[in-house]
Design a protein around this motif. Sequence first.
Motif, PDB file in Angstrom:
ATOM      1  N   PRO A 153     -48.665  39.517 -73.895  1.00 46.31           N
ATOM      2  CA  PRO A 153     -48.384  40.457 -74.963  1.00 46.31           C
ATOM      3  C   PRO A 153     -48.304  39.912 -76.383  1.00 46.31           C
ATOM      4  N   TRP A 157     -52.988  39.410 -78.814  1.00 44.42           N
ATOM      5  CA  TRP A 157     -53.533  39.803 -80.099  1.00 44.42           C
ATOM      6  C   TRP A 157     -52.962  38.908 -81.187  1.00 44.42           C
ATOM      7  N   SER A 158     -53.827  38.259 -81.921  1.00 45.52           N
ATOM      8  CA  SER A 158     -53.347  37.352 -82.952  1.00 45.52           C
ATOM      9  C   SER A 158     -52.540  38.150 -83.973  1.00 45.52           C
ATOM     10  N   ARG A 162     -51.595  41.184 -91.204  1.00 49.27           N
ATOM     11  CA  ARG A 162     -51.888  42.574 -91.522  1.00 49.27           C
ATOM     12  C   ARG A 162     -50.622  43.393 -91.298  1.00 49.27           C
ATOM     13  N   THR A 164     -50.203  46.964 -89.657  1.00 49.73           N
ATOM     14  CA  THR A 164     -50.865  48.109 -89.046  1.00 49.73           C
ATOM     15  C   THR A 164     -49.995  48.631 -87.922  1.00 49.73           C
ATOM     16  N   ALA A 165     -50.449  49.735 -87.338  1.00 47.59           N
ATOM     17  CA  ALA A 165     -49.706  50.300 -86.213  1.00 47.59           C
ATOM     18  C   ALA A 165     -49.555  49.267 -85.101  1.00 47.59           C
ATOM     19  N   LEU A 166     -50.612  48.487 -84.883  1.00 45.39           N
ATOM     20  CA  LEU A 166     -50.576  47.499 -83.801  1.00 45.39           C
ATOM     21  C   LEU A 166     -49.592  46.369 -84.107  1.00 45.39           C
ATOM     22  N   ARG A 168     -47.085  46.350 -86.094  1.00 40.36           N
ATOM     23  CA  ARG A 168     -45.707  46.842 -86.081  1.00 40.36           C
ATOM     24  C   ARG A 168     -45.206  46.977 -84.653  1.00 40.36           C
ATOM     25  N   ALA A 169     -46.076  47.475 -83.773  1.00 38.13           N
ATOM     26  CA  ALA A 169     -45.685  47.603 -82.366  1.00 38.13           C
ATOM     27  C   ALA A 169     -45.422  46.223 -81.771  1.00 38.13           C
ATOM     28  N   LEU A 170     -46.261  45.251 -82.135  1.00 41.39           N
ATOM     29  CA  LEU A 170     -46.090  43.888 -81.630  1.00 41.39           C
ATOM     30  C   LEU A 170     -44.771  43.304 -82.100  1.00 41.39           C
ATOM     31  N   ALA A 172     -42.119  44.951 -82.943  1.00 43.30           N
ATOM     32  CA  ALA A 172     -40.999  45.669 -82.343  1.00 43.30           C
ATOM     33  C   ALA A 172     -40.750  45.233 -80.908  1.00 43.30           C
ATOM     34  N   ALA A 173     -41.806  44.760 -80.233  1.00 42.64           N
ATOM     35  CA  ALA A 173     -41.685  44.436 -78.826  1.00 42.64           C
ATOM     36  C   ALA A 173     -40.868  43.175 -78.609  1.00 42.64           C
TER      37      ALA A 173
END
Lengths: 203, 203
Positions: A153, A157-158, A162, A164-166, A168-170, A172-173
């Motif tokens: 996880p 994804w590096s 940036r 972005t939605a991605l 930010r989700a990363l 938050a996880a």
Amino acid sequence: MARPHQPILSRELIMTAALELVDKDGRFTVPELAHKLGVSVSSLYHHVGGRADIVEGIRGLLTRPLTEVAPADDWQEAVRRWANAYRDGFAAHPAAIPMLVSQTVSNPVTLAQYDRLAEILEDQAGLTGDDLLVAITMLDNLCLGAALDLAAPPEIWSADNRDTALTRALAAAPDPDRDRSRRAFERQLEVIIASLARQLVRD
Amino acid sequence: MARPHQPILSRELIMTAALELVDKDGRFTVPELAHKLGVSVSSLYHHVGGRADIVEGIRGLLTRPLTEVAPADDWQEAVRRWANAYRDGFAAHPAAIPMLVSQTVSNPVTLAQYDRLAEILEDQAGLTGDDLLVAITMLDNLCLGAALDLAAPPEIWSADNRDTALTRALAAAPDPDRDRSRRAFERQLEVIIASLARQLVRD
DNA sequence: ACCTGAACACCGTTCAAGT
DNA sequence: ACCTGAACACCGTTCAAGT
């Protein structure tokens, strides 16, 4: 030194040392492996056929726990047990998966476990021919995918700079939530089993 | 020869040639790639950062079709389109998958497409934080797994001279049934979407 | 049978030299 | 800016030599 009275190497020793390197560094190299075992590179070739053989040995180590899974009268329960043990084996060593994915399965222990699954689906459930192979492939992919997502996880994804939605989700996880991943796996497993059951009723 | 007036190389040219090698041989090597392009090995390094960069370029090529997928008002339909395009991209070049699995995603085109999926799930569907990442991971694994099984069926398991339930099933199977594989993929996709929808209702 | 050192072919990367 | 040849560190594999 030359030949010692007591062999200092064995297939088992080589495979487990290689797996330890993979767990630690995400990869292994034949020279690294020889060094770890305190032996010269060429010594290894007296016990294993080569690098690919060692990778297959690692596959064998990861699938060995499957040997001890108790059978079940209910085919759905038998499939459940098989899939859980299979996933657990890979989930314990996620870094090994890319290596395993790029090589044909030839390890006898692993092949024997696929045979067991095939027997459960054929003899107990009653699947035949093409349906049987499709079911095996689906279960195989589920277990591999589930283990694969444990590998990464935050790392898949590096996380560049940036916003972005991605990303930010990363952010938050929490670190790989093994429990949540397991629940997602089990949910998908139930879905596959239910779909196979429905298919059997139709025939 | 030295520097030509018109550059004979470009990133695009290098990436597509590398992908052609992967499709043909299942792998590529920097020297092989240079040879195919009629150029010396060191020339490549004027255009790409190295082997890993080329692999990321291949990832970009496979995910480029996603750019042209039309958005949809319904989040479920948007996810469906995304997942189908993603799977199709990989399914067209299954031999590339092991390479891609062993490397962190850093290609901008690919990352942008994951951002799009994240936006669909966050803005359109309403998923947040951890749930969002779990959903992305599930969809990612589904697409990769589905493409992976196209790479192999007859080749994944070494068809040795045993006679078991597995080898009989392998013998009975026609060559990779792309249509059947696609249907299995779509069924599993619907299951994931339905499960996300149920989750959203609960909140 | 089992370990060693030396050798080989090959790979990815760098770099000074050329235009 | 872009191509080249030479060089480097490293990898996987083989093999004759030793006990």
